[in-house]
Design an enzyme around this catalytic site. Sequence first.
Site: not given
Ligand code: AMP
Length: 112
Positions: A28, A85, A93-94, A98, A100
Site C-alpha cells: 500500500d 472496506n 476509496s478505490v 481488495h 488489506h
Molecule cells: P480502501 O480505502 O479500502 O479502498 O483502500 C484503498 C487503498 O489503496 C488505500 O489504503 C490507499 O493507500 C491504497 N492506494 C491508493 N493508490 C495506491 C497506489 N497507487 N499504490 C498502492 N496503493 C494505493
Amino acid sequence: MTLFEKIASRQIPADIVYEDDLVIAFRDVGPQAPTHVLVVPKRAIPRIGEAAPSDHAVLGHLLIKAAEVARKLGIDQTGYRLVINNGPDGGESVPHLHVHLLGGRRMDWPPG
Ligand code: AMP
C-alpha cells in the site's frame, strides 16, 4: 480501467510482492502498519457487496493467497489483520475489491 487494473498491467508502478493468474499483491502506498499489502483480484469486482456466486472461487483464492503472502513476509507468527472496506461508511476509496493485509504491530479493537 481501475487504478488496480493499471497496477496489474504495469501502467502504474507498485511494489509487487506476489502475482498469479487471478490475483496480485502489492504494498500500500500509504501504509497503516509496518507491513501493509493489498491483495487484489485481477478481474475487477467493485466491492464485496457486488460479488456474485460466480466469484466464489476467486474470493476463496484471494484469502488463501493473503495468508500465503503473510507467511512470505514473515508476519504469520506474530499475527496480522485482513480488512475489506465496503462503501462510504466502510472507508472504501478505490472501487476495485481488495483485501488489506496489515501486520508488524499490535492492532486495536474495535477498529476506528
Ligand atoms: P480502501 O480505502 O479500502 O479502498 O483502500 C484503498 C487503498 O489503496 C488505500 O489504503 C490507499 O493507500 C491504497 N492506494 C491508493 N493508490 C495506491 C497506489 N497507487 N499504490 C498502492 N496503493 C494505493
